[in-house]
Design a protein around this motif. Sequence first.
Motif, mmCIF file in Angstrom:
data_model
loop_
_atom_site.group_PDB
_atom_site.id
_atom_site.type_symbol
_atom_site.label_atom_id
_atom_site.label_comp_id
_atom_site.label_asym_id
_atom_site.label_seq_id
_atom_site.Cartn_x
_atom_site.Cartn_y
_atom_site.Cartn_z
ATOM 1 N N LYS A 93 0.835 -1.208 0.000
ATOM 2 C CA LYS A 93 0.000 0.000 0.000
ATOM 3 C C LYS A 93 0.869 1.258 0.000
ATOM 4 O O LYS A 93 0.556 2.238 -0.684
ATOM 5 C CB LYS A 93 -0.929 0.006 1.215
ATOM 6 C CG LYS A 93 -2.029 -1.016 1.118
ATOM 7 C CD LYS A 93 -2.904 -1.024 2.362
ATOM 8 C CE LYS A 93 -3.969 -2.107 2.253
ATOM 9 N NZ LYS A 93 -4.782 -2.214 3.474
ATOM 10 N N LEU A 94 1.976 1.231 0.766
ATOM 11 C CA LEU A 94 2.882 2.375 0.798
ATOM 12 C C LEU A 94 3.493 2.615 -0.581
ATOM 13 O O LEU A 94 3.574 3.761 -1.037
ATOM 14 C CB LEU A 94 3.983 2.147 1.841
ATOM 15 C CG LEU A 94 4.997 3.267 2.013
ATOM 16 C CD1 LEU A 94 4.302 4.558 2.426
ATOM 17 C CD2 LEU A 94 6.055 2.877 3.032
ATOM 18 N N ASP A 95 3.906 1.542 -1.246
ATOM 19 C CA ASP A 95 4.455 1.678 -2.597
ATOM 20 C C ASP A 95 3.421 2.287 -3.542
ATOM 21 O O ASP A 95 3.755 3.154 -4.365
ATOM 22 C CB ASP A 95 4.929 0.316 -3.131
ATOM 23 C CG ASP A 95 6.168 -0.201 -2.410
ATOM 24 O OD1 ASP A 95 6.857 0.605 -1.743
ATOM 25 O OD2 ASP A 95 6.446 -1.412 -2.518
ATOM 26 N N GLU A 96 2.162 1.829 -3.438
ATOM 27 C CA GLU A 96 1.099 2.391 -4.288
ATOM 28 C C GLU A 96 0.917 3.880 -4.003
ATOM 29 O O GLU A 96 0.755 4.675 -4.941
ATOM 30 C CB GLU A 96 -0.227 1.659 -4.023
ATOM 31 C CG GLU A 96 -0.283 0.252 -4.569
ATOM 32 C CD GLU A 96 -1.595 -0.442 -4.201
ATOM 33 O OE1 GLU A 96 -2.637 0.244 -4.060
ATOM 34 O OE2 GLU A 96 -1.560 -1.667 -4.050
ATOM 35 N N LEU A 97 0.931 4.249 -2.725
ATOM 36 C CA LEU A 97 0.767 5.663 -2.364
ATOM 37 C C LEU A 97 1.942 6.498 -2.875
ATOM 38 O O LEU A 97 1.740 7.634 -3.336
ATOM 39 C CB LEU A 97 0.629 5.811 -0.848
ATOM 40 C CG LEU A 97 -0.688 5.304 -0.249
ATOM 41 C CD1 LEU A 97 -0.612 5.323 1.270
ATOM 42 C CD2 LEU A 97 -1.858 6.138 -0.749
#
Length: 110
Positions: free
Chosen positions: A80-84
Amino acid sequence: QKVQEKEELLDQVREEYEELGLEYDEAEVKRALEVKYLLEQMEKVREDKVRLEKELLSALLEREEQINRLRGETDDLGGKLDELKREAERREMNYRTENLVHAASNEQEQ
């Protein structure tokens, strides 16, 4: 209470020896009872050891499950952090592009 039980047991053994017409050696009987007591204690220790090993194994398995669950959650949060981060970079690029287009448009108007 233990002393009384031991005395009663010694009396029982003495009576049985007398009934059988055998020679009663109190020191020998006491040693035999001590050995019996020690064997009982050893058995209790074995049982406690088995119980503690089971409890420890259960706790270790539970801990391992928690670790695996947390690893999964960490991996999910990392994704999720990578997507953000990608979304933030995309928005930054769009913002810069819009500003460049707007600036170029203002230059042409002047």
